[in-house]
Design a protein around this motif. Structure first.
Motif, short mmCIF file in Angstrom:
data_model
loop_
_atom_site.label_atom_id
_atom_site.label_comp_id
_atom_site.label_asym_id
_atom_site.label_seq_id
_atom_site.Cartn_x
_atom_site.Cartn_y
_atom_site.Cartn_z
N GLY A 50 0.78 -1.24 0.00
CA GLY A 50 0.00 0.00 0.00
C GLY A 50 0.81 1.28 0.00
O GLY A 50 0.25 2.36 0.18
N ALA A 51 2.14 1.18 -0.19
CA ALA A 51 2.97 2.39 -0.12
C ALA A 51 3.25 2.95 -1.51
O ALA A 51 3.79 2.27 -2.36
N GLY A 52 2.89 4.21 -1.72
CA GLY A 52 3.23 4.90 -2.95
C GLY A 52 4.49 5.71 -2.75
O GLY A 52 5.12 5.65 -1.68
N THR A 53 4.84 6.50 -3.75
CA THR A 53 6.04 7.32 -3.62
C THR A 53 5.87 8.34 -2.48
O THR A 53 6.84 8.67 -1.81
N ALA A 54 4.64 8.82 -2.26
CA ALA A 54 4.43 9.81 -1.19
C ALA A 54 4.69 9.20 0.18
O ALA A 54 5.21 9.87 1.08
N HIS A 55 4.35 7.93 0.37
CA HIS A 55 4.60 7.27 1.65
C HIS A 55 6.11 7.25 1.93
O HIS A 55 6.55 7.53 3.04
N MET A 56 6.85 6.91 0.88
CA MET A 56 8.32 6.87 1.01
C MET A 56 8.86 8.28 1.26
O MET A 56 9.67 8.49 2.17
N GLU A 57 8.36 9.23 0.48
CA GLU A 57 8.89 10.59 0.56
C GLU A 57 8.60 11.24 1.91
O GLU A 57 9.45 11.92 2.49
N THR A 323 9.65 -2.76 -3.54
CA THR A 323 8.52 -2.24 -4.29
C THR A 323 7.24 -2.28 -3.45
O THR A 323 7.29 -2.54 -2.25
N SER A 324 6.12 -2.00 -4.10
CA SER A 324 4.81 -2.05 -3.45
C SER A 324 3.83 -2.68 -4.41
O SER A 324 4.06 -2.69 -5.62
N ASP A 325 2.73 -3.18 -3.87
CA ASP A 325 1.73 -3.79 -4.75
C ASP A 325 0.78 -2.75 -5.34
O ASP A 325 0.23 -2.93 -6.41
N HIS A 326 0.60 -1.65 -4.60
CA HIS A 326 -0.30 -0.57 -5.03
C HIS A 326 -0.16 0.56 -4.02
O HIS A 326 0.45 0.38 -2.97
N GLU A 327 -0.75 1.70 -4.34
CA GLU A 327 -0.77 2.80 -3.38
C GLU A 327 -2.10 2.77 -2.63
O GLU A 327 -3.13 2.40 -3.20
N THR A 328 -2.07 3.12 -1.37
CA THR A 328 -3.31 3.19 -0.60
C THR A 328 -3.46 4.59 -0.01
O THR A 328 -2.54 5.11 0.62
N ALA A 438 -9.11 3.73 0.52
CA ALA A 438 -8.91 2.48 -0.23
C ALA A 438 -7.68 2.58 -1.14
O ALA A 438 -6.91 3.54 -1.05
N HIS A 439 -7.51 1.60 -2.01
CA HIS A 439 -6.35 1.58 -2.91
C HIS A 439 -6.57 2.52 -4.09
O HIS A 439 -7.71 2.72 -4.52
N THR A 440 -5.49 3.08 -4.62
CA THR A 440 -5.59 3.89 -5.83
C THR A 440 -4.81 3.21 -6.96
O THR A 440 -4.13 2.21 -6.73
N ASN A 441 -4.91 3.77 -8.16
CA ASN A 441 -4.20 3.17 -9.30
C ASN A 441 -2.85 3.84 -9.57
O ASN A 441 -2.28 3.67 -10.64
N GLN A 442 -2.34 4.62 -8.61
CA GLN A 442 -1.03 5.24 -8.81
C GLN A 442 0.01 4.17 -9.12
O GLN A 442 0.03 3.14 -8.46
#
Ligand SMILES: [Zn+2]
Length: 479
Positions: A50-57, A323-328, A438-442
């Motif tokens: 569930g981690a996108g680039t924003a979670h990391m940043e 990596t991640s499976d998707h962004e949440t 929920a999950h997004t398509n990022q």
């Protein structure tokens, strides 16, 4: 005439050189080829669910502002390795779930939501981890979700429904991963045992022990495990958020990674493939709980740091994939209004480092906060909660009302009304807003370092990512 002869000599030499190259190959081309066909002996697959680039940043900014520390993923893995971007959509949805996404990674095909290890076209290919096992490599699954949760399960099992836990666990018992660490004890206990959620009298822990596994259930027991196959179950369902974790008893993702490396590497000449997941990044994001998300991502990054140290010892044989499976959540710091009185400049507020420090002052998860208030929260209890755990934060009257009435304040899903309102309260106070629960398509990033890492560069589909991973292992088979 002289020039003519000279020209002919040059052409002859060039032809001769080309012919030699054609027959024997150039040293540089051979080097290029060996790089692209290199087979990693030690594979680390890190998944921040569930981690996108924003979670990391945000975690990177937090680490720098609050702890004066760097973050391994951007500062080491990305800088020294290769960076790719992954499209995450499922076969039947633009935004995926963990089952379809992990199936794409593990099996190299598009799958439908909720399905594990089975492709949308009806095929059931071997997973990367099954190929690794056939190659004689040790394999391991590490997660702070139940060990049979969708992401790890997709690497070993093939079931049409991710909730078919007993089929997943029977497959685990059959394949015998060398290391199996996480939560989910409730599906291992016989029906008559307290805390069991099985519908039969099978004692799965006993079944694993019979197969030669050492069973551990605390951080200390895990630390003592030095070799052999290990089953570690540290909670009945999900393991604790890092922010709430009892650090004496329950291991973190970092602790489990340390143990997994030791157990998989000790006396092993055939290499290993380990899948390491932090599920709580996803769970915290579903709950719009920024404080919990950051703490869990940070612990995940520390675990990646252990793999980085391992890579430094075996740089030519190790592959690290993060990596991640998707962004949440559709997360991000933003420019927002202090309140709804006006849209004008003085009422606008930008996110600053102070907001990261404010987030750092929150000592518990929103799940725990909601538990403290219980099913019938009173105004007084809410005031006390704010004083005790959210010092310097203000709770807007409409959110307080929503908590008392247990009324959802948005159309988003998954979240209980108390958590929903407290999540919005934190956003109002820190400018860290969530688009959804929920999950997004990022698209998500993949940071790849080491043997074969260059394969994962650039923009790619998640199923193609899985194909590349499998191809690396299949090469080993054809040797
Ligand atoms: Zn999720």
């Amino acid at each position: 005439m002289k020039t003519h002869r000279w020209f002919l000599t040059v052409v002859f030499l060039m032809l001769a050189f080309s012919l030699t190259q054609w027959i024997f190959g150039s040293p540089r081309a051979a080097q290029r080829q060996s790089n692209s066909t290199v087979t990693p002996k030690y594979i680390f697959f890190f998944l921040a669910d569930g981690a996108g680039t924003a979670h990391m940043e945000i975690t990177r900014q937090y680490n720098r502002a609050v702890h004066n520390e760097s973050l391994v993923i951007p500062d080491k893995i990305m800088k020294e390795g290769n960076l790719g971007l992954i499209a995450t959509d499922a076969a039947d949805s633009l935004s995926t779930d963990s089952a379809a996404a992990a199936t794409a990674f593990a099996s190299g095909c598009k799958a439908k939501l909720g399905v594990l290890g089975m492709c949308a076209d009806g095929s059931v290919p071997k997973t990367a981890m099954e190929i690794a096992k056939e190659n004689g490599m040790r394999v391991g699954l590490v997660t702070n979700a139940p060990v049979y949760d969708a992401s790890p399960a997709a690497f070993i099992s093939h079931v049409p429904n991710r909730r078919n836990f007993s089929a997943i666990l029977n497959r685990y018992l059959e394949l015998e991963p060398d290391v199996l660490l996480g939560g989910g004890k409730e599906q291992f206990l016989a029906k008559s045992e307290p805390g069991s959620r099985r519908s039969d009298e099978i004692d799965l822990i006993a079944a694993f022990v019979k197969k030669g596994y050492l069973y551990v259930s605390t951080k200390q027991e895990l630390e003592r495990a030095q070799r052999g196959k290990v089953l570690g179950l540290f909670s009945s369902a999900d393991m604790s958020f890092e922010i709430d974790r009892n650090k004496q008893i329950e291991p973190s993702v970092y602790d489990m990674t340390q143990a997994a490396i030791r157990l998989l590497h000790n006396g092993n000449f055939n290499g290993f493939f380990v899948f390491i997941e932090n599920e709580n990044v996803d769970t915290a994001s579903h709950q719009t709980d920024i404080a919990s998300m950051i703490r869990d991502y940070r612990e995940f990054d520390r675990a990646v740091g252990l793999a980085y140290e391992f890579y430094k010892k075996y740089p030519r044989e190790t592959l690290i994939l993060v990596t991640s499976d998707h962004e949440t959540g559709g997360l991000g710091f933003t420019l927002a209004l202090k309140n709804l009185s006006s849209e004008r400049g003085p009422n606008q507020v930008a996110a600053t480092i102070d907001d990261l420090k404010k987030i750092d002052s929150i000592p518990i998860s929103l799940k725990k906060a909601s538990g403290i208030l219980g099913p019938t929260p009173t105004g007084e209890a809410i005031d006390n909660l704010m004083k005790e755990y959210f010092k310097g934060f203000t709770l807007a009257p409409d959110y307080k009302e929503a908590i008392i009435k247990r009324q959802p304040i948005s159309r988003t899903i998954f979240v209980d009304p108390t958590i929903n309102a407290l999540g919005m309260m934190i956003a109002n106070n820190t400018q860290a807003y969530w688009l959804t629960t929920a999950h997004t398509n990022q698209p998500v990033f993949v940071a790849a370092l080491g043997a074969g890492a260059e394969q994962f560069r650039g923009y790619q589909d998640n199923a193609d990512f899985g194909k590349k991973l499998k191809a690396l292992l299949e090469k080993k088979q054809s040797h």
